[in-house]
Scaffold this active site. Sequence first.
Site, short mmCIF file in Angstrom:
data_model
loop_
_atom_site.label_atom_id
_atom_site.label_comp_id
_atom_site.label_asym_id
_atom_site.label_seq_id
_atom_site.Cartn_x
_atom_site.Cartn_y
_atom_site.Cartn_z
N LYS A 67 0.72 -1.17 -0.23
CA LYS A 67 -0.05 -0.01 -0.01
C LYS A 67 0.98 1.20 0.06
O LYS A 67 0.32 2.30 -0.47
CB LYS A 67 -1.11 0.05 1.33
N GLU A 89 -10.13 6.81 3.48
CA GLU A 89 -11.05 5.70 4.13
C GLU A 89 -10.06 4.52 4.23
O GLU A 89 -9.20 4.12 3.63
CB GLU A 89 -12.28 5.36 3.00
N SER A 356 1.60 -9.76 -1.14
CA SER A 356 1.26 -8.52 -0.95
C SER A 356 1.70 -7.78 0.47
O SER A 356 2.03 -6.40 0.62
CB SER A 356 -0.07 -8.14 -1.17
C1 LIG Z 1 -4.99 -4.00 1.72
C2 LIG Z 1 -4.34 -5.46 1.20
C3 LIG Z 1 -4.88 -6.24 0.13
C4 LIG Z 1 -5.90 -5.96 -0.81
O1 LIG Z 1 -5.83 -4.57 -1.36
P1 LIG Z 1 -5.83 -4.59 -3.11
O2 LIG Z 1 -5.85 -3.24 -3.67
O3 LIG Z 1 -6.53 -5.86 -3.62
O4 LIG Z 1 -4.11 -5.08 -3.15
C5 LIG Z 1 -4.19 -7.17 -0.11
N1 LIG Z 1 -3.03 -7.62 0.59
C6 LIG Z 1 -2.78 -6.92 1.78
C7 LIG Z 1 -1.46 -7.22 2.64
C8 LIG Z 1 -3.30 -5.98 2.13
O5 LIG Z 1 -2.79 -4.95 3.15
#
Ligand SMILES: *Cc1c(COP(=O)(O)O)cnc(C)c1O
Length: 370
Positions: A67, A89, A356
């Site tokens: 993020k 948000e 992610s």
């Molecule tokens: C917020 C988040 C997501 C989901 O958000 P996307 O916009 O779909 O990437 C996925 N993995 C992690 C670790 C997150 O913090």
Amino acid sequence: MAMLEELEAVYRKLKKDAAFKEEFRSFLNEYAGRPTNLYYASHLSKHFGNLRVYLKREDSLHTGAHKINNTLGQILVAKRMGKARVIAETGAGQHGVATATAAALFGLKCDVYMGVEDIHRQQLNVLRMKLMGARVIPVESGSKTLKDAMNEAIRDWVTNVEDTFYLIGTVAGPHPYPVMVRDFQSVIGQEARRQFLKKENALPDYLLACVGGGSNAMGLFHPFLNDKSVKMIGVEAAGLGLHTGKHAAPLSARMFGVLHGTKSGLLQTPDGQVKIAHSIAAGLDYPGVGPEHAYFQKIERAEYVGVTDREAIEGLKLLSRLEGIIPAMETSHAIAYLEKLSRRVKGKKSVIVCLSGRGDKDMETFREFI
Ligand SMILES: *Cc1c(COP(=O)(O)O)cnc(C)c1O
């Protein structure tokens, strides 16, 4: 519309501005910790036998997930527009934390809208945001969760647009946000493509990423768009199972509608009331999805599948035990799908998984499964 049009015009210019691009790159590298590694997961690969699994380590970034790529990009746009205040948000609090981080770094005032339900569930992130000087504004309306927080943020923006920049956390919301967030997250796929070519002297067969709003997935997918041989799979949260209706998988369930300025995959009732999403992963718990993913599904450039809460827990355990990497609950959905992919493919295939985020934030959720 006027403020969206203004933002679009500004962003169109900045996209071609060499100094802006250089400043963004510099903050990604020096502050967030890029480039992230593309790690060959040898134990995981051996476990499946027919997959060569590479992990794109976004979990190693500052604040623990992808993020920050987006919030740094948008805060630079806000600065160029001369805004003194950013609003956001947040559901799980992860986007709120990434926004508060960027706002602290640039000395901007930061207000984060968060449903009261989520404030109770995500105390640690509320504390993080406050520590970095952000104000967390409780949202009491509707289901008191993410979609309601987004409604309130949009209302605030309309009222205070003079000095306020609205920083959206994923590739959803009205244009130009899906494009802008995609561009900022595309650094994931650009790096991964280059790194994979260097290691394997070829392109990967598959790309795999979890999809909440879809920003980490789109960030990985987009730079491979014209590589026709590369298959893309987005993994949505099937929650308790698609048949139960308690899930967060609009594309897998083929449900579509309009929310927050976007026509895309959306969980709604036959009369158009937005349904509450369910997922064990707070970051996937959103009833909508970015419109470009709906488009990719429609033109069959990418495929969208569901992984249940229960399956995701198995993915979490697998990666933790075999590689010593504890993934976020969201990411565990993508890991869990490797099992199904392994059964689907013929011959030996290579796959890049977008890791992610890291699992530290989810230890309370994990407790009962350990
Ligand atoms: C917020 C988040 C997501 C989901 O958000 P996307 O916009 O779909 O990437 C996925 N993995 C992690 C670790 C997150 O913090």
